[in-house]
Design a protein around this motif. Structure first.
Motif, PDB file in Angstrom:
ATOM      1  N   GLN A 116       0.823  -1.203   0.000  1.00  0.00           N
ATOM      2  CA  GLN A 116       0.000   0.000   0.000  1.00  0.00           C
ATOM      3  C   GLN A 116       0.865   1.266   0.000  1.00  0.00           C
ATOM      4  N   ASP A 117       1.874   1.304   0.861  1.00  0.00           N
ATOM      5  CA  ASP A 117       2.750   2.476   0.936  1.00  0.00           C
ATOM      6  C   ASP A 117       3.485   2.691  -0.390  1.00  0.00           C
ATOM      7  N   TRP A 118       3.908   1.591  -1.013  1.00  0.00           N
ATOM      8  CA  TRP A 118       4.595   1.676  -2.308  1.00  0.00           C
ATOM      9  C   TRP A 118       3.651   2.187  -3.393  1.00  0.00           C
ATOM     10  N   VAL A 119       2.406   1.731  -3.365  1.00  0.00           N
ATOM     11  CA  VAL A 119       1.408   2.184  -4.331  1.00  0.00           C
ATOM     12  C   VAL A 119       1.211   3.698  -4.227  1.00  0.00           C
ATOM     13  N   VAL A 120       1.115   4.196  -3.010  1.00  0.00           N
ATOM     14  CA  VAL A 120       0.925   5.636  -2.804  1.00  0.00           C
ATOM     15  C   VAL A 120       2.170   6.409  -3.225  1.00  0.00           C
ATOM     16  N   ALA A 121       3.343   5.918  -2.805  1.00  0.00           N
ATOM     17  CA  ALA A 121       4.589   6.636  -3.078  1.00  0.00           C
ATOM     18  C   ALA A 121       4.913   6.697  -4.556  1.00  0.00           C
ATOM     19  N   THR A 122       4.532   5.667  -5.305  1.00  0.00           N
ATOM     20  CA  THR A 122       4.892   5.601  -6.733  1.00  0.00           C
ATOM     21  C   THR A 122       3.712   5.899  -7.663  1.00  0.00           C
ATOM     22  N   GLY A 123       2.537   6.170  -7.081  1.00  0.00           N
ATOM     23  CA  GLY A 123       1.378   6.519  -7.908  1.00  0.00           C
ATOM     24  C   GLY A 123       0.828   5.377  -8.730  1.00  0.00           C
ATOM     25  N   GLN A 124       0.939   4.152  -8.227  1.00  0.00           N
ATOM     26  CA  GLN A 124       0.407   2.995  -8.955  1.00  0.00           C
ATOM     27  C   GLN A 124      -1.122   2.999  -8.941  1.00  0.00           C
ATOM     28  N   LYS A 125      -1.699   2.320  -9.915  1.00  0.00           N
ATOM     29  CA  LYS A 125      -3.153   2.126  -9.988  1.00  0.00           C
ATOM     30  C   LYS A 125      -3.414   0.629 -10.126  1.00  0.00           C
ATOM     31  N   ILE A 126      -4.146   0.071  -9.172  1.00  0.00           N
ATOM     32  CA  ILE A 126      -4.361  -1.376  -9.139  1.00  0.00           C
ATOM     33  C   ILE A 126      -5.847  -1.686  -9.085  1.00  0.00           C
ATOM     34  N   VAL A 127      -6.270  -2.628  -9.925  1.00  0.00           N
ATOM     35  CA  VAL A 127      -7.638  -3.153  -9.905  1.00  0.00           C
ATOM     36  C   VAL A 127      -7.560  -4.661  -9.739  1.00  0.00           C
ATOM     37  N   ILE A 128      -8.323  -5.187  -8.780  1.00  0.00           N
ATOM     38  CA  ILE A 128      -8.354  -6.631  -8.534  1.00  0.00           C
ATOM     39  C   ILE A 128      -9.809  -7.093  -8.581  1.00  0.00           C
ATOM     40  N   LEU A 129     -10.093  -8.046  -9.458  1.00  0.00           N
ATOM     41  CA  LEU A 129     -11.440  -8.594  -9.575  1.00  0.00           C
ATOM     42  C   LEU A 129     -11.531  -9.909  -8.809  1.00  0.00           C
ATOM     43  N   PHE A 130     -12.611 -10.077  -8.059  1.00  0.00           N
ATOM     44  CA  PHE A 130     -12.870 -11.315  -7.327  1.00  0.00           C
ATOM     45  C   PHE A 130     -14.168 -11.907  -7.860  1.00  0.00           C
ATOM     46  N   GLU A 131     -14.033 -13.046  -8.489  1.00  0.00           N
ATOM     47  CA  GLU A 131     -15.192 -13.747  -9.037  1.00  0.00           C
ATOM     48  C   GLU A 131     -15.227 -15.167  -8.489  1.00  0.00           C
ATOM     49  N   GLY A 132     -16.383 -15.801  -8.591  1.00  0.00           N
ATOM     50  CA  GLY A 132     -16.545 -17.170  -8.113  1.00  0.00           C
ATOM     51  C   GLY A 132     -17.999 -17.435  -7.815  1.00  0.00           C
ATOM     52  N   ARG A 133     -18.306 -18.669  -7.551  1.00  0.00           N
ATOM     53  CA  ARG A 133     -19.686 -19.034  -7.228  1.00  0.00           C
ATOM     54  C   ARG A 133     -20.102 -18.402  -5.902  1.00  0.00           C
ATOM     55  N   ASP A 134     -21.409 -18.390  -5.650  1.00  0.00           N
ATOM     56  CA  ASP A 134     -21.915 -17.948  -4.354  1.00  0.00           C
ATOM     57  C   ASP A 134     -21.323 -18.832  -3.261  1.00  0.00           C
ATOM     58  N   ALA A 135     -20.898 -18.202  -2.157  1.00  0.00           N
ATOM     59  CA  ALA A 135     -20.309 -18.876  -0.998  1.00  0.00           C
ATOM     60  C   ALA A 135     -18.910 -19.421  -1.267  1.00  0.00           C
ATOM     61  N   ALA A 136     -18.244 -18.912  -2.312  1.00  0.00           N
ATOM     62  CA  ALA A 136     -16.898 -19.404  -2.628  1.00  0.00           C
ATOM     63  C   ALA A 136     -15.824 -18.810  -1.725  1.00  0.00           C
ATOM     64  N   GLY A 137     -16.160 -17.781  -0.942  1.00  0.00           N
ATOM     65  CA  GLY A 137     -15.183 -17.203  -0.024  1.00  0.00           C
ATOM     66  C   GLY A 137     -14.549 -15.909  -0.506  1.00  0.00           C
ATOM     67  N   LYS A 138     -15.129 -15.296  -1.536  1.00  0.00           N
ATOM     68  CA  LYS A 138     -14.576 -14.041  -2.053  1.00  0.00           C
ATOM     69  C   LYS A 138     -14.596 -12.942  -0.984  1.00  0.00           C
ATOM     70  N   GLY A 139     -15.741 -12.808  -0.312  1.00  0.00           N
ATOM     71  CA  GLY A 139     -15.881 -11.753   0.686  1.00  0.00           C
ATOM     72  C   GLY A 139     -14.910 -11.906   1.841  1.00  0.00           C
ATOM     73  N   GLY A 140     -14.703 -13.152   2.285  1.00  0.00           N
ATOM     74  CA  GLY A 140     -13.763 -13.388   3.384  1.00  0.00           C
ATOM     75  C   GLY A 140     -12.349 -13.028   2.998  1.00  0.00           C
ATOM     76  N   ALA A 141     -11.966 -13.352   1.774  1.00  0.00           N
ATOM     77  CA  ALA A 141     -10.618 -13.004   1.302  1.00  0.00           C
ATOM     78  C   ALA A 141     -10.460 -11.491   1.211  1.00  0.00           C
ATOM     79  N   ILE A 142     -11.472 -10.816   0.687  1.00  0.00           N
ATOM     80  CA  ILE A 142     -11.419  -9.357   0.561  1.00  0.00           C
ATOM     81  C   ILE A 142     -11.294  -8.706   1.945  1.00  0.00           C
ATOM     82  N   LYS A 143     -12.038  -9.220   2.922  1.00  0.00           N
ATOM     83  CA  LYS A 143     -11.962  -8.665   4.273  1.00  0.00           C
ATOM     84  C   LYS A 143     -10.550  -8.750   4.832  1.00  0.00           C
ATOM     85  N   ARG A 144      -9.904  -9.902   4.627  1.00  0.00           N
ATOM     86  CA  ARG A 144      -8.556 -10.079   5.187  1.00  0.00           C
ATOM     87  C   ARG A 144      -7.529  -9.226   4.448  1.00  0.00           C
TER      88      ARG A 144
END
Length: 307
Positions: free
Chosen positions: A72-100
């Protein structure tokens, strides 16, 4: 006159320790949500092997979260732009991974986008338009909890788009993502993969847990019935939108904890980040004035201390 709030050294260390412990308790609260046993639980499925597994999980989780802070600090310091997509079936654990992933990060830097179904106006727009408004500027990370790939999944299976719109999506999405990458956005796409049996068990868990029943919508239940249709749609999606500039990564997610750690580890390895050197922080002395007196709060404004 106000009494001095200064504490002796031992009391100060004790309070700082309690504050740190309280922040780590957030993870334990999430574990309650997942219905995993506590470290001191007893019984055949909560024995030493299970406790050691959990100890290793927490050790690795905190290590990876510390690295995410560096990212995160490197992203801010260097002006990076990051997009991460989380896909999967319902109840696959996407939300839990995003929370962590986001748990220790600055929400002004790392934000989550989880869009509802499009409204009447959005349905008449260019399909990608409502997603574009959420893309990052310099120094930002955006995590999409489901994304424009809704068209390749739920919209296709449930008949919410026409065959022509479906085909146009696959003609457009490679060019759309190449445009994002050419503009300087780092794009990662994760598919969380679980088995038929595992989704069945997780749905049963939600049905019988009053704290989780809100997660089950009629659409989720219908997706369970149409497991094979979703499988076919997923296979087509991975085949037709896996491009060198923005490839898919499949996370084996039957074990939630391993899935989170593996996803976080993989995410970190996609960037040549370095620890950003920061100047030391010195807490300034608070100014004190003889004529200042703190006013008492009326009792009828105070929340009752039930606990």
């Amino acid at each position: 006159m106000n009494e001095s709030p200064e504490l002796d050294h031992d009391e100060l260390i004790l309070r700082i320790g309690r504050d740190l412990a309280d922040s780590y308790d957030e993870e334990l609260e999430m574990e309650f949500e997942d219905h995993h046993p506590l470290p001191d639980a007893q019984g055949p499925i909560h024995g030493e092997a299970e406790k050691e597994y959990r100890r290793q999980y927490f050790r690795q989780l905190l290590r990876l979260q510390a690295e995410l802070v560096k990212l995160q600090d490197w992203v801010v310091a260097t002006g990076q732009k990051i997009v991460i997509l989380f896909e999967g079936r319902d109840a696959a654990g996407k939300g839990g991974a995003i929370k962590r992933i986001t748990q220790r990060l600055n929400p002004r830097v790392c934000r989550v986008v989880a869009l509802p179904a499009p409204n009447e106006r959005e349905r008449t727009q260019w399909y990608f338009q409502r997603y574009v408004t959420h893309l990052p500027g310099a120094g930002e990370i955006v995590l999409f909890d489901r994304s424009w790939y809704n068209r390749a999944g739920v919209e296709k299976v449930m008949g919410f788009c026409t065959p022509e719109e479906y085909e146009e999506f696959f003609r457009s999405v490679p060019e759309f993502e190449r445009m994002l990458v050419r503009s300087g956005i780092h794009l990662l796409k994760y598919w969380f993969s679980i088995t038929d049996e595992e989704q069945h068990l997780r749905f049963l868990g939600r049905i019988h847990d009053p704290l989780k029943q809100w997660k089950l919508s009629p659409m989720d239940l219908e997706s369970r019935r149409r497991w094979e249709d979703y499988t076919k749609a997923k296979e087509v999606m991975l085949e037709r939108s896996h491009i060198p500039e923005a490839r898919w990564w499949v996370v084996q997610a039957v074990d939630k904890k391993r899935a989170r750690l593996n996803c976080m580890d993989h995410l970190l390895k996609q960037f040549p980040y370095e620890e950003v050197q920061k100047s030391s922080v010195t807490l300034p002395q608070r100014e004190r004035h003889e004529d200042y007196s703190r006013q008492a709060v009326p009792q009828d404004m105070v929340v009752p201390e039930v606990y």
